[in-house]
Structures are given as C-alpha cells and as structure tokens.
Design a protein around this motif. Structure first.
Motif, short mmCIF file in Angstrom:
data_model
loop_
_atom_site.label_atom_id
_atom_site.label_comp_id
_atom_site.label_asym_id
_atom_site.label_seq_id
_atom_site.Cartn_x
_atom_site.Cartn_y
_atom_site.Cartn_z
N SER A 150 0.85 -1.18 0.00
CA SER A 150 0.00 0.00 0.00
C SER A 150 0.88 1.23 0.00
O SER A 150 2.00 1.21 0.52
N ALA A 151 0.39 2.34 -0.57
CA ALA A 151 1.13 3.59 -0.52
C ALA A 151 1.15 4.16 0.89
O ALA A 151 2.02 4.95 1.24
N ILE A 152 0.18 3.79 1.73
CA ILE A 152 0.20 4.14 3.15
C ILE A 152 0.79 2.96 3.88
O ILE A 152 0.30 1.84 3.78
N SER A 153 1.88 3.18 4.60
CA SER A 153 2.55 2.07 5.27
C SER A 153 2.32 2.03 6.77
O SER A 153 2.39 0.96 7.37
N VAL A 154 2.06 3.19 7.39
CA VAL A 154 1.89 3.24 8.85
C VAL A 154 0.75 4.20 9.20
O VAL A 154 0.63 5.27 8.61
N ILE A 155 -0.06 3.79 10.16
CA ILE A 155 -1.11 4.63 10.73
C ILE A 155 -0.80 4.77 12.22
O ILE A 155 -0.67 3.76 12.91
N GLU A 156 -0.65 6.00 12.70
CA GLU A 156 -0.41 6.23 14.12
C GLU A 156 -1.56 7.04 14.68
O GLU A 156 -1.96 8.05 14.09
N LEU A 157 -2.10 6.61 15.81
CA LEU A 157 -3.17 7.32 16.48
C LEU A 157 -2.68 7.80 17.84
O LEU A 157 -2.06 7.03 18.58
N THR A 158 -2.96 9.07 18.15
CA THR A 158 -2.57 9.65 19.43
C THR A 158 -3.74 10.45 19.98
O THR A 158 -4.29 11.32 19.27
N GLN A 159 -4.13 10.17 21.20
CA GLN A 159 -5.20 10.93 21.86
C GLN A 159 -4.67 12.33 22.14
O GLN A 159 -3.63 12.50 22.75
N THR A 160 -5.37 13.36 21.66
CA THR A 160 -4.91 14.74 21.83
C THR A 160 -5.79 15.55 22.76
O THR A 160 -5.46 16.67 23.08
N GLN A 168 -3.61 8.35 -3.61
CA GLN A 168 -2.96 7.88 -4.82
C GLN A 168 -1.48 7.72 -4.53
O GLN A 168 -0.90 8.53 -3.80
N GLY A 169 -0.88 6.71 -5.09
CA GLY A 169 0.54 6.46 -4.92
C GLY A 169 0.87 5.02 -5.22
O GLY A 169 -0.01 4.16 -5.24
N ASP A 170 2.12 4.79 -5.50
CA ASP A 170 2.55 3.42 -5.79
C ASP A 170 2.69 2.64 -4.49
O ASP A 170 3.22 3.14 -3.50
N PRO A 171 2.22 1.40 -4.47
CA PRO A 171 2.32 0.60 -3.25
C PRO A 171 3.76 0.24 -2.92
O PRO A 171 4.59 0.05 -3.80
N VAL A 172 4.04 0.25 -1.64
CA VAL A 172 5.33 -0.24 -1.15
C VAL A 172 5.05 -1.54 -0.42
O VAL A 172 3.97 -1.73 0.14
N PRO A 173 5.98 -2.48 -0.43
CA PRO A 173 5.74 -3.76 0.25
C PRO A 173 5.48 -3.54 1.74
O PRO A 173 6.08 -2.67 2.37
N GLY A 174 4.58 -4.34 2.28
CA GLY A 174 4.33 -4.30 3.71
C GLY A 174 5.44 -5.01 4.46
O GLY A 174 6.35 -5.58 3.85
#
Length: 135
Positions: free
Chosen positions: A84-94, A124-130
C-alpha cells in the motif's frame, strides 16, 4: 402486586437503567481499519464505534495529519501488512474527545471525509511492500 403497581415498578427500573447508561462515559474507539489499493489508487477506512464529529487535515512530505474530533483512541501504531502507498497509521489521543491520526508512506495525494461510522481516506501512490510477516 397488582398490574398497575408492577407497571410503575417496571417503568422506574427502565428509567433508572436509562440514567445509568446516559451517565456512563461514551467509548469512541477505533474498531476497524481496512485498506484496499489497486492501480495506484487506494482507500483506507477507519471505523469508530461512534460517529466522528469533525475532521481537519494537514500534509507534508510523505505524511498526512488528520485531527478527528468526537472520538478517542488509545495511542497505537498500525503497520499495513499488504502492499500500500500508506505504510503506517499512528493514532494519538490529543484531548478528551479528539485523536490525531498520522499517515506515513509514499502517497502523492490524500483526501479524507467523514462518512457514516468513520473516516474514508482516498489516496494515490505506488504501493510499497508491507512488513515481512512470519509465523
């Protein structure tokens, strides 16, 4: 107990149960994250157990920040296991009812909007390996 008295007791129990439920803090956790990418276009769905209230976006090179109000989440880092073009999702309580979501990867454009039950993110973007997953 006659029928009228039992109806009053039942109505009182319902009212008491309703006030307890109303007083309990609302949970608004992230309950699902799904990613799909094909031909350079992808969709990321972030589902919460309550309806998000607002959304603000800010982007920089290979990073997209989203501030989502009306929800909460434990701090967490999710690495996408599929290409996926998105490799990391980070969630932080603000705040009491807001979460900062940081998307990292090799995407070119990102659009996000509140939908029923969550946030839909189109990119949009080219996928990078997971990451390599071993058993």
């Amino acid at each position: 107990m006659n029928r009228s008295a039992s109806s009053i007791v039942f109505a009182s129990l319902l009212a008491a149960a309703g006030s307890v439920c109303a007083a309990a803090p609302a949970s608004a956790e992230l309950i699902d994250a799904r990613v799909h990418q094909q031909d350079g276009q992808g969709t990321l769905w972030l589902a919460f157990d309550t309806q998000p209230g607002g959304l603000e976006m800010d982007s920089s090179l290979n990073t997209q920040r989203l501030l989502v109000t009306g929800v909460s989440s434990a701090d967490r880092r999710i690495e996408i296991a599929v290409p996926s073009a998105i490799s990391v999702i980070e969630l932080t309580q603000t705040g009491e009812d807001s979460v900062e979501i940081i998307l990292s990867g090799m995407f070119e454009t990102v659009q996000a909007e509140i939908r029923q039950g969550g946030i839909a993110i189109l990119y949009q973007g080219d996928p990078v390996p997971g990451p390599v997953v071993t058993r």
